[in-house]
Write a protein that holds these residues in place. Structure first.
Motif, PDB file in Angstrom:
ATOM      1  N   GLN A 217     -10.071  -5.253  23.399  1.00  0.00           N
ATOM      2  CA  GLN A 217      -9.187  -4.423  22.864  1.00  0.00           C
ATOM      3  C   GLN A 217      -8.983  -4.330  21.442  1.00  0.00           C
ATOM      4  O   GLN A 217      -8.507  -5.766  20.613  1.00  0.00           O
ATOM      5  N   ALA A 220      -3.461   0.390  18.828  1.00  0.00           N
ATOM      6  CA  ALA A 220      -2.122   0.651  19.598  1.00  0.00           C
ATOM      7  C   ALA A 220      -1.875   1.934  19.662  1.00  0.00           C
ATOM      8  O   ALA A 220      -2.694   2.479  19.029  1.00  0.00           O
ATOM      9  N   ARG A 224      -4.974   2.760  20.527  1.00  0.00           N
ATOM     10  CA  ARG A 224      -5.566   1.668  21.056  1.00  0.00           C
ATOM     11  C   ARG A 224      -6.627   1.970  21.497  1.00  0.00           C
ATOM     12  O   ARG A 224      -7.846   3.211  22.127  1.00  0.00           O
TER      13      ARG A 224
END
Ligand code: FDA
Length: 396
Positions: A217, A220, A224
């Motif tokens: 990952q 944001a 994201r």
């Protein structure tokens, strides 16, 4: 001066498809490309088998400053439409992974199919043929080409993105967009391996070639990205589908979070300590590949040969955490030489989503990768090329 209803610049995926469809709608069409060979990116795609679409395509599989823009074109030309075309041409294909469709035989079959569609539409195809300049006229445009000046009512820019300049990629489409007052979303390499500072990466050199499934990952909010895919360690950094996917979301200075093993591994090691006399390295290798276990213990300064009962709980917790929450800070990417696609491009706020037409200049269209719509890895970029080309052709 020769005149065509439509001139398409760029004989790649989007340009070939659009030219064929427009020709079949009765338009006189000229397709131009400056490269020696037609559709080089289709030829090298999918390891030579072309991952030509994905069974499951939606706007969520694309990045853009204007995320809703791709919705209309994608809805009106779907993977099922392209699959039907492949079937009409008798091209066999198979599904590999998560809906990704590849030719059984060769990407050349897709190129031959698109050329046959162009022939059926009576498309004139000049290649190699560079375009030196474009002027707006009362009736449309004049193009100074290596084979003389041509005039046209509609100009379709299908010159793709910046990756792999040695097979024909250029910034021509972006420069033309600027010439006509279009904004550009800053282009950046995407679907590209990430690199690291050499000294920081030295402890992980031994892992080059190792591949394992991870969760990755970065970013944001709307920026994201999160994927569950295979990660590949390389000599310079990280690659494999997990990292190619996340690279499209990554911005310089941002950390990337990788789950190499589930958080439960730390707990499992502490439980195993109660009943197992095995060495730490062997116990860990039951949860992650043995090479990773050895390297990881070395980076944490934990002896692989120490019997599990002699390892402090604190260290086992630290080990588990570091595997489940590995945070890395890339110093860059392998760049345009290795990127599969360009993120950014012609700003879609000034394009009509139904026809890919410029809202500034009548008769000017942008399709495919030159537009600020970037697909995930997995056949999405070709589906955008087909869908944007079809939307444009319907309006020509
Ligand atoms: P594309 O790049 O196909 O075509 C642009 C054309 O414009 C080229 O023929 C070029 O020569 C021409 N051109 C450029 N400048 C010009 C100029 N100044 N004058 C005239 N012509 C000019 N996607 C996917 O969905 N599945 C996959 O399996 C892969 N695999 C893959 C592998 C590799 C190694 C790469 C680099 C890329 C992929 N892709 C992919 C991405 C995919 O290839 C890409 O998104 C599409 O080809 C984009 O289609 P376009 O028609 O927009 O550009």
């Amino acid at each position: 001066m020769e005149h065509f209803d439509v001139v398409v610049v760029g004989a790649g995926a989007a340009g070939l498809f659009c030219a064929g469809l427009a020709g079949q709608r009765g338009r006189t069409v000229l397709l131009l490309d400056h490269a020696e060979k037609v559709a080089e990116k289709i030829r090298i795609s999918g390891g030579g088998r072309c991952n030509f679409t994905n069974r499951d395509v939606g706007p969520a599989n694309f990045l853009s400053d204007n995320p809703a823009f791709c919705r209309s074109a994608l809805a009106r030309y779907t993977p099922a439409d392209f699959i039907a075309l492949m079937q009409r041409h008798g091209i066999a294909f198979h599904e590999k992974h998560r809906g990704q469709l590849f030719c059984d035989d060769s990407a050349e079959q897709v190129i031959r199919m698109l050329l046959a569609e162009c022939a059926q539409g009576g498309v004139a195809h000049w290649q190699p043929c560079a375009v030196a300049g474009v002027r707006q006229t009362a009736g449309g445009f004049e193009l100074d080409t290596a084979r003389g000046t041509v005039s046209t009512g509609r100009l379709v820019v299908a010159t793709g993105g910046l990756p792999i300049p040695k097979i024909g990629a250029s910034d021509w489409g972006l420069r033309l967009a600027r010439q006509f007052g279009h904004g550009i979303v800053e282009p950046r390499p995407a679907l590209v391996p990430l690199t690291f500072d050499a000294a920081l990466w030295a402890p992980f050199h031994d892992l080059a070639g190792l591949s394992l499934e991870v969760e990755v990952q970065t970013g944001a909010g709307r920026q994201r990205g999160r994927f569950l895919e295979d990660l590949l360690f390389t000599h310079r950094g990280l690659s494999g589908p997990a990292v190619l996917q996340i690279s499209s979301f990554w911005r310089p200075g941002q950390p990337v979070h990788i789950t190499l093993a589930p958080a439960a591994v730390g707990v499992a090691l502490r439980e195993a300590k109660l009943s197992s006399q095995r060495q730490l390295g062997n116990e860990l290798a039951a949860h992650v590949p043995a090479r990773l276990a050895q390297t990881w213990l070395r980076t944490l300064d934990l002896p692989a040969t120490r019997p599990l009962p002699e390892v402090r709980d604190r260290d086992l917790a630290r080990l588990g955490d570091s595997l489940s929450r590995w945070t890395v800070l890339p110093n860059g990417s392998e760049g345009w030489r290795k990127a599969e696609v360009m993120a950014g491009g012609v700003d879609t706020h000034e394009l009509d989503s139904q026809s890919l037409a410029s809202k500034r200049v009548p008769g000017l269209h942008f399709i495919g990768e030159v537009v600020d719509v970037t697909g995930w890895l997995g056949g999405y970029n070709f589906q955008w090329a087909w869908a944007s080309a079809a939307a444009c052709a319907r309006a020509l």
